[in-house]
Scaffold this motif. Structure first.
Motif, PDB file in Angstrom:
ATOM      1  N   ALA A 168     -26.507  20.239  10.322  1.00 15.04           N
ATOM      2  CA  ALA A 168     -25.476  20.037   9.298  1.00 15.04           C
ATOM      3  C   ALA A 168     -24.694  21.321   9.055  1.00 15.04           C
ATOM      4  N   VAL A 169     -25.366  22.472   9.087  1.00 15.08           N
ATOM      5  CA  VAL A 169     -24.665  23.743   8.922  1.00 15.08           C
ATOM      6  C   VAL A 169     -23.767  24.004  10.127  1.00 15.08           C
ATOM      7  N   ALA A 170     -24.208  23.629  11.322  1.00 18.68           N
ATOM      8  CA  ALA A 170     -23.366  23.790  12.519  1.00 18.68           C
ATOM      9  C   ALA A 170     -22.105  22.920  12.407  1.00 18.68           C
ATOM     10  N   ALA A 171     -22.260  21.695  11.923  1.00 22.69           N
ATOM     11  CA  ALA A 171     -21.099  20.820  11.714  1.00 22.69           C
ATOM     12  C   ALA A 171     -20.168  21.398  10.646  1.00 22.69           C
ATOM     13  N   PHE A 172     -20.756  21.946   9.588  1.00 23.61           N
ATOM     14  CA  PHE A 172     -19.974  22.585   8.527  1.00 23.61           C
ATOM     15  C   PHE A 172     -19.168  23.749   9.105  1.00 23.61           C
ATOM     16  N   LEU A 173     -19.795  24.566   9.942  1.00 31.00           N
ATOM     17  CA  LEU A 173     -19.110  25.706  10.559  1.00 31.00           C
ATOM     18  C   LEU A 173     -17.947  25.237  11.433  1.00 31.00           C
ATOM     19  N   ALA A 174     -18.162  24.186  12.198  1.00 28.70           N
ATOM     20  CA  ALA A 174     -17.090  23.647  13.039  1.00 28.70           C
ATOM     21  C   ALA A 174     -15.913  23.171  12.191  1.00 28.70           C
ATOM     22  N   LEU A 175     -16.203  22.511  11.084  1.00 28.09           N
ATOM     23  CA  LEU A 175     -15.127  22.060  10.190  1.00 28.09           C
ATOM     24  C   LEU A 175     -14.417  23.240   9.530  1.00 28.09           C
ATOM     25  N   ALA A 176     -15.166  24.278   9.174  1.00 26.05           N
ATOM     26  CA  ALA A 176     -14.557  25.457   8.549  1.00 26.05           C
ATOM     27  C   ALA A 176     -13.611  26.149   9.523  1.00 26.05           C
ATOM     28  N   VAL A 177     -14.010  26.251  10.789  1.00 23.30           N
ATOM     29  CA  VAL A 177     -13.141  26.857  11.807  1.00 23.30           C
ATOM     30  C   VAL A 177     -11.902  25.989  12.012  1.00 23.30           C
ATOM     31  N   ALA A 178     -12.085  24.675  12.068  1.00 20.56           N
ATOM     32  CA  ALA A 178     -10.941  23.772  12.219  1.00 20.56           C
ATOM     33  C   ALA A 178     -10.004  23.878  11.024  1.00 20.56           C
ATOM     34  N   GLY A 179     -10.560  24.051   9.834  1.00 19.36           N
ATOM     35  CA  GLY A 179      -9.733  24.166   8.633  1.00 19.36           C
ATOM     36  C   GLY A 179      -8.875  25.416   8.613  1.00 19.36           C
ATOM     37  N   VAL A 180      -9.355  26.483   9.201  1.00 17.89           N
ATOM     38  CA  VAL A 180      -8.578  27.730   9.232  1.00 17.89           C
ATOM     39  C   VAL A 180      -7.617  27.771  10.407  1.00 17.89           C
ATOM     40  N   SER A 181      -8.032  27.240  11.544  1.00 17.59           N
ATOM     41  CA  SER A 181      -7.247  27.424  12.767  1.00 17.59           C
ATOM     42  C   SER A 181      -6.233  26.317  13.052  1.00 17.59           C
ATOM     43  N   SER A 182      -6.379  25.175  12.428  1.00 18.78           N
ATOM     44  CA  SER A 182      -5.498  24.052  12.745  1.00 18.78           C
ATOM     45  C   SER A 182      -4.139  24.186  12.058  1.00 18.78           C
ATOM     46  N   ALA A 183      -3.115  23.728  12.750  1.00 16.27           N
ATOM     47  CA  ALA A 183      -1.763  23.700  12.181  1.00 16.27           C
ATOM     48  C   ALA A 183      -1.459  22.336  11.561  1.00 16.27           C
ATOM     49  N   ASP A 184      -2.304  21.349  11.835  1.00 17.95           N
ATOM     50  CA  ASP A 184      -2.120  19.988  11.312  1.00 17.95           C
ATOM     51  C   ASP A 184      -2.631  19.929   9.870  1.00 17.95           C
ATOM     52  N   ALA A 185      -1.734  19.703   8.918  1.00 19.10           N
ATOM     53  CA  ALA A 185      -2.093  19.720   7.496  1.00 19.10           C
ATOM     54  C   ALA A 185      -3.093  18.622   7.141  1.00 19.10           C
ATOM     55  N   GLN A 186      -2.955  17.456   7.756  1.00 15.50           N
ATOM     56  CA  GLN A 186      -3.883  16.360   7.477  1.00 15.50           C
ATOM     57  C   GLN A 186      -5.293  16.678   7.982  1.00 15.50           C
TER      58      GLN A 186
END
Length: 196
Positions: free
Chosen positions: A74-92
């Protein structure tokens, strides 16, 4: 949502502490139990080396390993989402990532962390391993307690970012420091869990 996670975590902690106290009492009195029924009351010199029956011990071990590995995943999934939240240009995608992180924290990470802590204590108190007999058990217990306390402390920034994300679309500069901190915290938690 946070209240549900706290209630689930608190209930698991309370049940685990009651079980741990019961096992400690059994061990201190020298009582021998088998599947919850008293078989014989023997002096402390003949105290059984294991309070739990093999079947119960295997169930407790399986539960402990499952909750520990679930916490790590679950922490690994959280980390992946955190990286996606910072690096993505897609607002949605950014919005969805932070909302999902909030849900994962309260419905997966918190219950798994409390379950890993409680089942580890039950394993230690119900088997010959004990809590303080081996240094590595003390180290694992210390790491788990510290990681659980830090997790509860870091739920506030997660809730803050999720609240902002639910109300508006986050631009790349919005809450940037806090969002990067979530990545660093998740990375540190993942390393701590891998060590433990």
């Amino acid at each position: 949502m946070q209240k549900v996670g706290l209630v689930l975590g608190g209930a698991a902690l309370a049940i685990g502490l009651l079980l741990a106290a019961a096992l400690a009492h059994l061990r201190s009195t020298g009582a021998r139990y088998c599947l919850g029924q008293e078989v014989a009351q023997i002096g402390a010199t003949n105290m059984p080396s294991m309070i739990m029956t093999p079947r119960v011990r295997k169930f407790a071990l399986t539960t402990h390993v499952t909750s520990s590995v679930g916490w790590l995943g679950a922490v690994a999934a959280f980390l992946a989402l955190a990286v996606a939240g910072v690096s993505s240009a897609d607002a949605q995608l950014v919005r969805a990532a932070y909302l999902a992180m909030h849900l994962i924290t309260w419905y997966v990470i918190v219950p798994f962390s409390v379950a890993a802590l409680v089942t580890g204590l039950v394993q230690s108190l119900g088997t010959p391993w004990g809590v303080f007999r081996h240094y590595w058990i003390v180290a694992k217990l210390g790491l788990t307690v510290v990681a659980t306390l830090i997790l509860f402390a870091h739920t506030q920034p997660i809730a803050q970012v999720a609240t902002v994300a639910s109300q508006t679309l986050l631009a790349s500069g919005d809450l940037r420091q806090l969002r990067i901190r979530l990545i660093a915290d998740a990375g540190a938690a993942l390393m701590a869990l891998l060590v433990a």
